[in-house]
Motif scaffolding. Sequence first.
Motif, PDB file in Angstrom:
ATOM      1  N   VAL A 173       2.952 -18.862  23.497  1.00  0.00           N
ATOM      2  CA  VAL A 173       2.089 -19.988  22.872  1.00  0.00           C
ATOM      3  C   VAL A 173       2.209 -20.432  21.609  1.00  0.00           C
ATOM      4  N   TYR A 174       2.338 -19.172  20.748  1.00  0.00           N
ATOM      5  CA  TYR A 174       2.591 -19.470  19.383  1.00  0.00           C
ATOM      6  C   TYR A 174       3.742 -20.243  19.016  1.00  0.00           C
ATOM      7  N   GLY A 175       4.729 -19.842  19.632  1.00  0.00           N
ATOM      8  CA  GLY A 175       5.933 -20.884  19.598  1.00  0.00           C
ATOM      9  C   GLY A 175       5.942 -22.220  19.721  1.00  0.00           C
ATOM     10  N   PHE A 176       4.910 -22.583  20.131  1.00  0.00           N
ATOM     11  CA  PHE A 176       4.924 -24.066  20.383  1.00  0.00           C
ATOM     12  C   PHE A 176       3.916 -24.656  19.315  1.00  0.00           C
ATOM     13  N   ASP A 207       2.008 -26.238  16.239  1.00  0.00           N
ATOM     14  CA  ASP A 207       2.288 -26.760  14.724  1.00  0.00           C
ATOM     15  C   ASP A 207       1.464 -26.181  13.798  1.00  0.00           C
ATOM     16  N   ARG A 208       1.786 -25.579  12.676  1.00  0.00           N
ATOM     17  CA  ARG A 208       1.187 -24.638  11.737  1.00  0.00           C
ATOM     18  C   ARG A 208       0.521 -25.405  10.739  1.00  0.00           C
ATOM     19  N   TRP A 209       1.013 -26.709  10.708  1.00  0.00           N
ATOM     20  CA  TRP A 209       0.446 -27.850   9.525  1.00  0.00           C
ATOM     21  C   TRP A 209      -0.574 -28.636  10.167  1.00  0.00           C
ATOM     22  N   SER A 210      -0.758 -28.637  11.445  1.00  0.00           N
ATOM     23  CA  SER A 210      -2.137 -29.449  12.314  1.00  0.00           C
ATOM     24  C   SER A 210      -3.326 -28.718  11.917  1.00  0.00           C
TER      25      SER A 210
END
Length: 315
Positions: free
Chosen positions: A307-310, A312-315
């Motif tokens: 799941v982490y691959g999808f 968005d770290r900026w949201s």
Amino acid sequence: MSVIVPVYNVEQQIDRCVQSICSQSYDNLEILLIDDGSSDSSGSICDEWESKDSRIKVFHKINGGLSDARNYGIDRAAGELLMFVDSDDYIAADIVEVLYGLLVEHDAEISICDPVHVSEGESASFCHVEPAVVLNPYDAVKELLYQTSFLTAAWGKLYMASCFSKVRFPIGVLFEDSAIMYRVLERAHGVVYTPSRLYAYCHRKNSITTSAFDERHLYIWDICKQIESRYANDSADVRSAAQSYRMSAALRIYLNAPKAGFESEVSECEAWIRDHSLDVMRDSRVRRKTKFALLLFIACRPLMRFVYGFVDRWS
């Protein structure tokens, strides 16, 4: 008012950045372009801008990195107010006017706006959002650590220069903003935040934030330990905020660090996540995506990595 722009090998982006600063609706500016030993034409482009606009001062120095260039600018800035703009980013035409207006209106020492995240080939869509939120330094630090409103980044903020008295960016490490921003907020008697998106943060391939994990990325773990130590004797709410911030860092390292070469660091973060996951999940202010990550950590770690691959770290 001094705008500090560290410049390093951005010959394709620097014109756009400087143009956005020179075009501000608030024009009483000192613009410091710090050429940090660029090996491309960035330095000469800066010189061209200096010849066209009397507000611009160009400094050429030996490469020392982003923090060193920012500190160099701070030490030479004449303004009572400071703003940082990264040279591959650009800003809305009224960002200075808006942030300065908020400082004056609310008698604050730091004003903050949100970024627009821009991919290569895209253009930023700036927007104004009401209302602004006024915070004391104690609550501002909690907002910073919970990461539910403004970011730890130095850019997108306007500061009274006094907030950087005896505070400088650490040299030669990643997460230099996280290392000092809580200390900068502490020095302000008032902080005002607007969710208006007025700073274009441009994502480039092969930039520092998109580079492969290496030992430099571990510095955030030491920063989190320093933050927890600083607030260890404060009230429970700020300790919880510091714990939330450390949990985000632990998850980041656990999910990104290759096991080969980072076995002890990954194991330390894994143990810390396991020991503190329930406390963090009970905290109503923790971000939902952090809580969801912890649920997957407890229930199914292979699914968590998938799941982490999808995400968005900026949201």
